[in-house]
Design an enzyme around this catalytic site. Structure first.
Site, PDB file in Angstrom:
ATOM      1  N   GLU A 163      82.144  88.624  70.592  1.00  0.00           N
ATOM      2  CA  GLU A 163      81.625  87.815  71.701  1.00  0.00           C
ATOM      3  C   GLU A 163      81.334  88.600  72.987  1.00  0.00           C
ATOM      4  O   GLU A 163      81.980  88.390  74.015  1.00  0.00           O
ATOM      5  CB  GLU A 163      82.604  86.687  72.020  1.00  0.00           C
ATOM      6  CG  GLU A 163      82.783  85.705  70.887  1.00  0.00           C
ATOM      7  CD  GLU A 163      83.626  84.490  71.284  1.00  0.00           C
ATOM      8  OE1 GLU A 163      84.218  84.505  72.373  1.00  0.00           O
ATOM      9  OE2 GLU A 163      83.665  83.530  70.509  1.00  0.00           O
ATOM     10  N   GLU A 374      84.531  82.169  63.673  1.00  0.00           N
ATOM     11  CA  GLU A 374      85.478  81.319  64.413  1.00  0.00           C
ATOM     12  C   GLU A 374      84.927  79.910  64.486  1.00  0.00           C
ATOM     13  O   GLU A 374      83.726  79.710  64.706  1.00  0.00           O
ATOM     14  CB  GLU A 374      85.692  81.794  65.858  1.00  0.00           C
ATOM     15  CG  GLU A 374      86.568  82.998  65.984  1.00  0.00           C
ATOM     16  CD  GLU A 374      86.804  83.417  67.439  1.00  0.00           C
ATOM     17  OE1 GLU A 374      86.837  82.542  68.329  1.00  0.00           O
ATOM     18  OE2 GLU A 374      86.946  84.635  67.666  1.00  0.00           O
TER      19      GLU A 374
HETATM   20  C1  BGP Z   1      86.778  82.552  71.519  1.00  0.00           C
HETATM   21  C2  BGP Z   1      87.595  83.806  71.388  1.00  0.00           C
HETATM   22  C3  BGP Z   1      88.959  83.604  70.807  1.00  0.00           C
HETATM   23  C4  BGP Z   1      89.625  82.330  71.249  1.00  0.00           C
HETATM   24  C5  BGP Z   1      88.675  81.131  71.253  1.00  0.00           C
HETATM   25  C6  BGP Z   1      89.260  79.884  71.884  1.00  0.00           C
HETATM   26  O1  BGP Z   1      85.829  82.706  72.517  1.00  0.00           O
HETATM   27  O2  BGP Z   1      86.940  84.744  70.583  1.00  0.00           O
HETATM   28  O3  BGP Z   1      89.734  84.736  71.077  1.00  0.00           O
HETATM   29  O4  BGP Z   1      90.320  82.488  72.396  1.00  0.00           O
HETATM   30  O5  BGP Z   1      87.473  81.425  71.912  1.00  0.00           O
HETATM   31  O6  BGP Z   1      89.261  80.033  73.254  1.00  0.00           O
HETATM   32  P1  BGP Z   1      90.297  79.335  74.216  1.00  0.00           P
HETATM   33  O7  BGP Z   1      91.625  79.908  73.846  1.00  0.00           O
HETATM   34  O8  BGP Z   1      89.859  79.682  75.582  1.00  0.00           O
HETATM   35  O9  BGP Z   1      90.237  77.887  73.947  1.00  0.00           O
END
Ligand code: BGP
Length: 471
Positions: A163, A374
Site C-alpha cells: 500500500e 487484504e
Molecule cells: C491496511 C493495512 C493493514 C491494516 C488494515 C486495517 O491499510 O495494510 O496493515 O492495518 O489496513 O487498517 P486499520 O487497522 O487502520 O483499520
C-alpha cells in the site's frame, strides 16, 4: 460454484502489528517504534513494543492457523530484524526467526506469502529522509536480495511493498503516519515514484536469481464511484481513479505513468524528480510482475467540489479511510451516503463495489493475475459468556468472498483471498480496540489466544472450497 483447488484461502498480518519483541535479538529500532511514542499519535498511546508477541508465540499461532485449515499465511518481514540499521551487517538472529516462521508454516503445508515492506522502516533510513531519499531505494534492493537468498528456496510468493498510497499519503499529506508531515503533495508524489522505482529494480533482481517463484506488490483497491450519475460526479470519479488507482497501478502493470495525471502534475510543478533511466527501468520491469495484490476494504463515493472548499480538520479518526476529506487538489471530496452501510469506523461495506471494481480493473488492465491480499472487518467483537461471537465479520467475509466468486465468473483472474487478519493485532492508530482476526487475543490474560466464531466458520468455507458460503 466451488473455488478452484489452486485458489489460496489465506489470512494476513504485518510484522509491526503482531511481532512485538521490538528490541529482541538484535532488531534495530524503526520509524514506527519512534512515531508511536509521540503523545496523541495513537489511540490511548498504544504501541507495538509487545503487540501480540507473535515473535515468541509464532508456533502456537501457526498451529491455530493450521487447525483453521488456512492454506496460506501472508506476513511481513521486519527489515530492521534482518539489517538493524537498514544497511550493512546482517543480524543472523533475524534471519533465523523468519526461517523458523517459514519452516513452521511449511510443516503444516501452509504457503508463506511474504511482504518485504509493510511500513516499518529502519530508523536510520527514516532519519536520512525515508523514501524521499533515493538511497533508501538502493538499501531496499539490497535488503530484498538478502531475503531472496535467505528465504527464496522455500518462499515462492513475494510482495515487494504494501500500500504505497497509504504510507505516502498518511506520511506526507495527512501526517497520521511517520514522518507526520501534512499537506506536502510534492513529497507525496516523489515518494510514490521512488517506491515504484525500487519495486522495478527489485523484481528485475528477483528474476535474475531464477528462483521460479512469483513476485508482485499489493496496492489499496478503493474504486471511486460518483455519488450520482451527473456529468460532474462521473468526472469526479474518473479524476479520483486517475490519481488513486492509475497513478499507482499503471507504472507497475504498464510501465508508465498515466498521461492525465502527468500533465496536471507538470502544470502544477508536482512532477516527481525522476530521471529517464528510472522511467526506463520501470518500463523494463512491468512485464516481469507476476501478479498484483489488492487490499480491498471499501470503495469511495465522490462528489465534485464546486466553489468554496470546506476545510476538514485532519484528525486521527478521519485520517485513515473514513469519508469527508476533499482531495488535495480540491477537485472532489469523499462523501458518506445515507443509503450505504458503514462500519463503526465509518468505512463503507460494499461487496457490490468490489465486484464492479474488479471488473473495471479487468477491462482496464486485461488478464492480470490478482490476489486479494487484504479484506476484512474492523469491529469491536461481542463476547458472551466467554464466546467471541463475531457474526458481523462472518457476514462481511461471506459477502466479499461471494463478490470474488462473482468477479471470477465474470472473467477476472483472482487466485487467492487473504482475510485481514489471521489473528487480532495492533491497528496502526486504533490500538487493540479495532479487531479483525479469526483468533482473539486476550490482553487482560497474558495475551491468551482464543478461537472466535469466525474461526470455525472460515474452516468450513475452506473445507468446502466456498460451497458453504451464503449467496
Ligand atoms: C491496511 C493495512 C493493514 C491494516 C488494515 C486495517 O491499510 O495494510 O496493515 O492495518 O489496513 O487498517 P486499520 O487497522 O487502520 O483499520
Amino acid at each position: 460454484m466451488k473455488f478452484a483447488n489452486d485458489f489460496l484461502f489465506g489470512a494476513a498480518t504485518a510484522s509491526y502489528q503482531v511481532e512485538g519483541a521490538w528490541d529482541q535479538d538484535g532488531k534495530g529500532p524503526t520509524n514506527w517504534d519512534e512515531f508511536v511514542k509521540i503523545p496523541g499519535k495513537t489511540f490511548e498511546g498504544t504501541n507495538g513494543d509487545i503487540a501480540i508477541d507473535h515473535y515468541n508465540r509464532y508456533k502456537e499461532d501457526i498451529k491455530l492457523m493450521a487447525e483453521m485449515g488456512l492454506e496460506s499465511y501472508r506476513f511481513s518481514i521486519s527489515w530492521a530484524r534482518i539489517l538493524p540499521t537498514g544497511t550493512g551487517e546482517i543480524n543472523q538472529k533475524g534471519i533465523d526467526f523468519y526461517n523458523n516462521l517459514i519452516d513452521e508454516c511449511l510443516k503444516y503445508g501452509i504457503v508463506p506469502f511474504v511482504t518485504l515492506y509493510h511500513w516499518d522502516l529502519p530508523l536510520p533510513l527514516e532519519k536520512a529522509g525515508a523514501w524521499l531519499n533515493k538511497e533508501t531505494g538502493d538499501a531496499y534492493v539490497e535488503y530484498a536480495k538478502i531475503c531472496f537468498n535467505a528465504f527464496g528456496d522455500r518462499v515462492k510468493h513475494f510482495i515487494t511493498f504494501n500500500e504505497t498510497v497509504v504510507f505516502a499519503s498518511l506520511g506526507y499529506m495527512s501526517g497520521a503516519h511517520p514522518p507526520g508531515i501534512q499537506n506536502d503533495p510534492k513529497k507525496y508524489f516523489d515518494v510514490t515514484h521512488n517506491v515504484f522505482y525500487a519495486h522495478a529494480r527489485t523484481i528485475i533482481e528477483y528474476k535474475k536469481l531464477k528462483q521460479y517463484g512469483e513476485i508482485g506488490l499489493s496496492h489499496v483497491f478503493c474504486p471511486a464511484y460518483g455519488v450520482d450519475d451527473s456529468e460532474e460526479n462521473i468526472f469526479a470519479a474518473m479524476h479520483a481513479n486517475q490519481y488513486n488507482m492509475n497513478w499507482f497501478y499503471d507504472p507497475i502493470l504498464k510501465g508508465e505513468y498515466p498521461e492525465y495525471v502527468v500533465k496536471q502534475l507538470e502544470a502544477s510543478g508536482l512532477l516527481p524528480n525522476w530521471t529517464d533511466a528510472e522511467l526506463k527501468t520501470i518500463k523494463q520491469a512491468a512485464p516481469l510482475n507476476d501478479f498484483m495484490g489488492l487490499n480491498y476494504y471499501q470503495p469511495m463515493r465522490v462528489e465534485k467540489i464546486n466553489g468554496e472548499v470546506e476545510k476538514v480538520e485532519i484528525t486521527r479518526e478521519n485520517s485513515t479511510g473514513s469519508p469527508g476529506n476533499p482531495s488535495f487538489d480540491h477537485v472532489y471530496k469523499s462523501v458518506k451516503m445515507a443509503d450505504k452501510k458503514y462500519t463503526k469506523w465509518d468505512w463503507e461495506i460494499s461487496p457490490e463495489g468490489f465486484v464492479s471494481g474488479l471488473v473495471m480493473l479487468k477491462e482496464h488492465y486485461g488478464q492480470i493475475k490478482f490476489y486479494i491480499t487484504e479484506n476484512g472487518l474492523g469491529d469491536e467483537d461481542v463476547i458472551i459468556n466467554g464466546d467471541i461471537l463475531d457474526t458481523p465479520r462472518i457476514d462481511f467475509i461471506n459477502d466479499h468472498l461471494c463478490a470474488v466468486r462473482e468477479a471470477i465468473k465474470q472473467g477476472v483472474h483472482v487466485k487467492g483471498y487473504y482475510a485481514w487478519s489471521a489473528i487480532d493485532l495492533l491497528s496502526w492508530l486504533n490500538g487493540y480496540k479495532k479487531q479483525y482476526g479469526f483468533i482473539y487475543v486476550d490482553h487482560a490474560n497474558d495475551l491468551a489466544r482464543k478461537k472466535k466464531a469466525s474461526f470455525h466458520w472460515f474452516k468450513e468455507v475452506i473445507e468446502t472450497r466456498g460451497e458453504s458460503l451464503k449467496d
